[in-house]
Every structure is written in structure tokens, then in C-alpha cells.
Design a protein around this motif. Structure first.
Motif, PDB file in Angstrom:
ATOM      1  N   GLU A 126      -1.884  -0.648   0.917  1.00  0.00           N
ATOM      2  CA  GLU A 126      -1.139  -1.500   1.846  1.00  0.00           C
ATOM      3  C   GLU A 126       0.240  -0.930   2.115  1.00  0.00           C
ATOM      4  OE1 GLU A 126      -0.753  -4.409   4.556  1.00  0.00           O
ATOM      5  OE2 GLU A 126      -2.551  -3.866   3.402  1.00  0.00           O
ATOM      6  N   VAL A 127       0.849  -0.346   1.085  1.00  0.00           N
ATOM      7  CA  VAL A 127       2.172   0.255   1.264  1.00  0.00           C
ATOM      8  C   VAL A 127       2.099   1.424   2.238  1.00  0.00           C
ATOM      9  CG1 VAL A 127       4.031   1.527   0.108  1.00  0.00           C
ATOM     10  CG2 VAL A 127       3.004  -0.471  -0.997  1.00  0.00           C
ATOM     11  N   SER A 128       1.082   2.282   2.079  1.00  0.00           N
ATOM     12  CA  SER A 128       0.929   3.432   2.966  1.00  0.00           C
ATOM     13  C   SER A 128       0.661   2.986   4.405  1.00  0.00           C
ATOM     14  CB  SER A 128      -0.221   4.328   2.493  1.00  0.00           C
ATOM     15  OG  SER A 128       0.084   4.911   1.233  1.00  0.00           O
ATOM     16  N   ARG A 129      -0.149   1.946   4.565  1.00  0.00           N
ATOM     17  CA  ARG A 129      -0.455   1.466   5.916  1.00  0.00           C
ATOM     18  C   ARG A 129       0.805   0.953   6.602  1.00  0.00           C
ATOM     19  NH1 ARG A 129      -3.498  -2.528   6.791  1.00  0.00           N
ATOM     20  NH2 ARG A 129      -4.887  -1.766   8.391  1.00  0.00           N
ATOM     21  N   ILE A 130       1.644   0.274   5.864  1.00  0.00           N
ATOM     22  CA  ILE A 130       2.901  -0.223   6.438  1.00  0.00           C
ATOM     23  C   ILE A 130       3.826   0.938   6.781  1.00  0.00           C
ATOM     24  CG2 ILE A 130       5.011  -1.515   5.923  1.00  0.00           C
ATOM     25  CD1 ILE A 130       3.268  -3.469   4.330  1.00  0.00           C
ATOM     26  N   GLN A 133       2.550   2.659   9.915  1.00  0.00           N
ATOM     27  CA  GLN A 133       2.814   1.831  11.095  1.00  0.00           C
ATOM     28  C   GLN A 133       4.280   1.933  11.502  1.00  0.00           C
ATOM     29  OE1 GLN A 133       0.864  -2.240  11.417  1.00  0.00           O
ATOM     30  NE2 GLN A 133       0.284  -1.732   9.312  1.00  0.00           N
ATOM     31  N   LEU A 134       5.165   1.874  10.511  1.00  0.00           N
ATOM     32  CA  LEU A 134       6.601   1.959  10.806  1.00  0.00           C
ATOM     33  C   LEU A 134       6.964   3.310  11.414  1.00  0.00           C
ATOM     34  CD1 LEU A 134       8.133   0.216   7.647  1.00  0.00           C
ATOM     35  CD2 LEU A 134       8.160  -0.642  10.004  1.00  0.00           C
ATOM     36  N   ALA A 135       6.325   4.380  10.932  1.00  0.00           N
ATOM     37  CA  ALA A 135       6.617   5.714  11.469  1.00  0.00           C
ATOM     38  C   ALA A 135       6.233   5.811  12.940  1.00  0.00           C
ATOM     39  CB  ALA A 135       5.875   6.779  10.654  1.00  0.00           C
ATOM     40  N   LEU A 136       5.068   5.259  13.293  1.00  0.00           N
ATOM     41  CA  LEU A 136       4.623   5.309  14.680  1.00  0.00           C
ATOM     42  C   LEU A 136       5.443   4.372  15.562  1.00  0.00           C
ATOM     43  CD1 LEU A 136       0.725   5.456  14.266  1.00  0.00           C
ATOM     44  CD2 LEU A 136       2.364   7.327  14.408  1.00  0.00           C
ATOM     45  N   GLN A 159      -1.429  16.134   7.696  1.00  0.00           N
ATOM     46  CA  GLN A 159      -0.754  16.258   6.407  1.00  0.00           C
ATOM     47  C   GLN A 159      -1.569  15.601   5.298  1.00  0.00           C
ATOM     48  OE1 GLN A 159       3.210  14.657   6.386  1.00  0.00           O
ATOM     49  NE2 GLN A 159       3.620  15.266   4.279  1.00  0.00           N
ATOM     50  N   ILE A 160      -2.122  14.425   5.588  1.00  0.00           N
ATOM     51  CA  ILE A 160      -2.967  13.734   4.607  1.00  0.00           C
ATOM     52  C   ILE A 160      -4.193  14.583   4.274  1.00  0.00           C
ATOM     53  CG2 ILE A 160      -4.499  11.749   4.284  1.00  0.00           C
ATOM     54  CD1 ILE A 160      -2.492  10.082   5.865  1.00  0.00           C
ATOM     55  N   ALA A 161      -4.822  15.165   5.312  1.00  0.00           N
ATOM     56  CA  ALA A 161      -6.002  16.003   5.090  1.00  0.00           C
ATOM     57  C   ALA A 161      -5.659  17.221   4.242  1.00  0.00           C
ATOM     58  CB  ALA A 161      -6.596  16.433   6.432  1.00  0.00           C
TER      59      ALA A 161
END
Length: 414
Positions: A126-130, A133-136, A159-161
């Protein structure tokens, strides 16, 4: 105000002859906000129509129903895509409901998050998803176009890949598609969904041959940009046909094409191709094996700082020697005509371009070797050997090249 009175109210808006620029600007801004809110509500209501199965009652689909109601096909797709995502993307949903961003920007944010989630080998926390979202959202606030928001999402996904394993969607050759359909008026309709490398090669070739040229009388080129690109495609097909007629069938032996790779000086991991954008580090290394790549180092303002030299390729004679030695893809046995030339120790990491550091790999195996746990080493017999991933073989027992697997090779592995 009842919603059924909203449309007549907006219709009755007029710009009076004595209106000031400020008044028109303010009204335009309000209308843009209204349009954004309406787009959000249309997505919500499209989702409700789908959830309630309104179209299914008559044996149809919600998309077709929306099109029958007057929505353009791409708009109907966008509403349904946004509706499906807003229940899990709380931050984006809040900005969408407030009318902060256009429907096109909200769609880019939704599609961007979908791309990031697909690139992650494990579900995002959930932290990563937030955070993503904030970055975009920050990109959208900074004035980025929907295309630029998607490019940012691709960079994050790459980068994740790179860090967690997996192949970025733009580099996944297994989902490539190409189809053609004759039209009723005797034309040909082409549809394609290509990985970033094939796409970059196609666009580069088309653009290089679609420059304006004067008409015979010296006047300006009368062709549109689309017509020039169609003519360029015909030139490429004619060149391939002439090569085939002259007996030049070993086209894969030549460097594939000229690609320009932009590398930010402060974030070298965020490399991008000239036409189609961000790529992963894995793909950057793959390209350096068998394509002429010019690296352009740029600063934060995308001003070139240094021009890298073209990546060193195998010579014609080296390529011929590799074909004689390996005969086919060393991993799967695909014919030599479908192979590329791979550096065992990556050229970008200092590997030399010589016969003891090269082998033949087909396109699919080449991508797999760069993106997975497979390795290739040169044996004492001066033939390539494959080392499987630990997950497949904990001992990583060397496997001989495909053309030598039926031979007796006791004691010759590295």
C-alpha cells in the motif's frame, strides 16, 4: 441545481461584446473544471452501467451500449478503464472527482499505475502504491502531458523490473502482434502492437526516408506527413525485394539499425530511445550486442553533454566465423538466419568483441539470456556453454551449445 437544468444553463452561456479577456479566461477555466468533473461522473456512471449489467440484459456489452449512446469508441474505453481503477486508486480518484485533471490525464494516471503494477513481480504494498500515485500526480501537476505521464510510469516500471526481476512490458516480445485486414474499398488496414526495439527500428527507418522533397517543378512537397511515411514504407519493402532478388538473403548478418540512446548524466538508469522512450538497463545491454547504438549523455535540461561512440560490433568476417562454429542459436537451435550476435561478457561492461566472447542467439533467447538467470560461458573447447538459473538447476550444470548436444563431450566443459 437539478442536473436536468445544467445542460440548458451551459448552452445559454454567451460571450458578450463588452466581455474582457479576464472574464473570458475565468469562464473558460470554470468550464474546463466542469468538463473534468463531468468526465469523472461519466466514468463512474459507465462503471455503474457495467456493474448493473444493463447491456447484458439485451445480450450486448457496456462498451457497445456507450457507443450507441453517442460516445466515441476510445472515449467509451477510457470511461470503463477509469471506472475499473478508481476503486483501488484512492488518491487518483480524489483528484478525478474534484475535477483537478482532465479525463485524458486521469486515464494516463490510471494506465500508468496499471503498467507499474504489471511490472512488479509481487503485488505492490500500500505504501508503494501511494508513492507511485504521488509521483505520477506530481508530474501531472507540473504540466506534463498524458504521454509524458505514461513515460514516467514506464521509467518507474522499468526500474522495478531491473531491481526485482521481470521484463518491462515495452520489452516483452511474447505479446507482439501484427495483423492485416483488406478493406471493402480494396485497401489494406494494418494493426500492430510491437515491443520497443522493433518499434524503434520501424520508426527510425520510416522517419529517415520520409523527409520532404521538392516537387518536379521545384515547389514544396505536396504530400502530407502520413503520405510521406507510407511512401517510405514502400521504399523499405522495395529495398528488401531487391536484396532478395540479388541473392542477399543473409540480412541478419549486418548491424540491425542505428539507434540513439539518451542517458541522463544524473540518473543513468533512466536511459531512453529517441522515438519510443524509456528502456531498462537489461535492454540497454542487449542492444549493445547487435545494434549500432549511439549514447548521448544529457544534463537535467536534456542538453547534450557528450556524444558516446557507436557500440563496437562484430565484423563481417567474425560474424561468418560465428555462424560456421555455432551453426544455429546455441540455446534453442533456431536457424542462423534468425540469430543475433551476443557478447558473453557484455560489451558495455568491458567485454571484447572477439570469437571467444561471442555466440549466436535467436531474438527470443537473446532477450531471455539478458533478462533471466541464464549465463553463457566459453568452454575449454572454445565453444559456448549455457549455465541454467539456480532455480532450474542448483548445481548450474553446463549445457553444451545446441549444435553439439548430440556429440560426446566428456571432460571438455569449462
Amino acid at each position: 441545481m437539478p442536473i436536468d437544468t445544467l445542460l440548458p444553463t451551459v448552452r445559454d452561456l454567451t460571450i458578450t461584446s463588452d466581455a474582457t479577456g479576464r472574464e473570458v479566461f475565468d469562464t473558460t477555466k470554470l468550464l474546463m473544471g466542469l468538463r473534468n468533473v463531468v468526465d469523472h461522473q461519466l466514468a463512474v456512471h459507465a462503471g455503474a452501467l457495467d456493474r448493473l449489467g444493463v447491456a447484458r440484459q439485451t445480450g450486448g456489452k457496456t462498451r457497445a451500449l456507450l457507443i450507441e449512446m453517442g460516445a466515441a469508441p476510445t472515449v467509451a474505453d477510457r470511461w470503463l478503464r477509469i471506472a475499473a481503477a478508481l476503486t483501488t486508486l484512492e488518491l487518483i480518484a480524489a483528484y478525478s472527482g474534484d475535477g483537478v485533471f482532465s479525463g485524458e490525464h486521469i486515464d494516463a494516471l490510471v494506465r500508468g499505475m496499471g503498467h507499474i503494477e504489471k511490472r512488479a513481480p509481487e503485488p505492490l504494498s500500500e505504501v508503494s502504491r501511494i508513492e507511485h500515485q504521488l509521483a505520477l500526480i506530481a508530474q501531472a501537476f507540473a504540466g506534463a502531458t498524458p504521454r509524458e505521464v505514461l513515460d514516467t510510469a514506464r521509467s518507474i516500471g522499468n526500474q522495478i523490473a531491473d531491481e526485482q526481476g521481470g521484463v518491462p512490458a515495452g520489452e516483452d516480445r511474447t505479446i507482439n502482434e501484427w495483423s492485416t485486414k483488406p478493406t471493402d474499398d480494396g485497401r489494406l488496414e494494418v494493426q500492430a502492437n510491437l515491443d520497443i526495439v522493433i518499434g524503434e527500428k520501424l520508426v527510425s527507418a520510416i522517419e529517415s526516408l520520409s523527409q520532404k522533397r521538392p516537387e518536379p517543378d521545384g515547389s514544396e512537397d505536396a504530400r502530407s506527413a502520413g503520405q510521406r511515411r507510407a511512401d517510405a514504407l514502400e521504399m523499405i519493402l522495395d529495398a528488401a525485394a531487391r536484396a532478395a532478388e540479388s541473392g542477399v538473403t543473409d540480412l541478419v548478418a549486418a548491424p540491425k539499425t542505428q539507434l540513439n540512446l539518451t542517458v541522463p548524466a544524473d540518473t543513468p538508469d533512466a536511459a531512453a530511445l529517441q522515438w519510443l522512450g524509456p528502456i531498462s538497463q537489461t535492454l540497454a545491454k542487449t542492444l549493445s550486442c547487435d545494434a549500432t547504438v549511439t549514447a548521448i549523455i544529457v544534463d537535467g535540461e536534456k542538453v547534450p553533454l557528450d556524444m558516446g561512440h557507436p557500440q563496437r560490433l562484430f565484423t563481417h568476417h567474425q560474424r561468418r566465423a560465428l555462424i560456421v562454429r555455432d551453426q544455429c542459436c546455441v540455446k534453442c537451435g533456431a536457424a542462423a538466419g534468425y540469430t543475433q550476435f551476443h557478447h558473453l561478457h557484455h560489451w558495455a561492461d568491458g567485454g571484447p568483441t572477439d570469437l571467444d566472447n561471442g555466440c549466436l542467439l535467436c531474438t527470443s533467447c537473446h532477450a531471455q539470456i539478458h533478462a533471466s538467470g541464464w549465463d553463457i560461458i566459453m568452454g575449454a573447447d572454445r565453444h559456448p556453454w549455457l549455465l541454467p538459473p539456480v532455480e532450474q538447476d542448483p548445481a548450474r550444470t553446463p549445457i553444451p551449445a545446441y549444435n553439439r548436444r548430440t556429440m560426446r563431450l566428456d571432460g571438455v566443459a569449462a
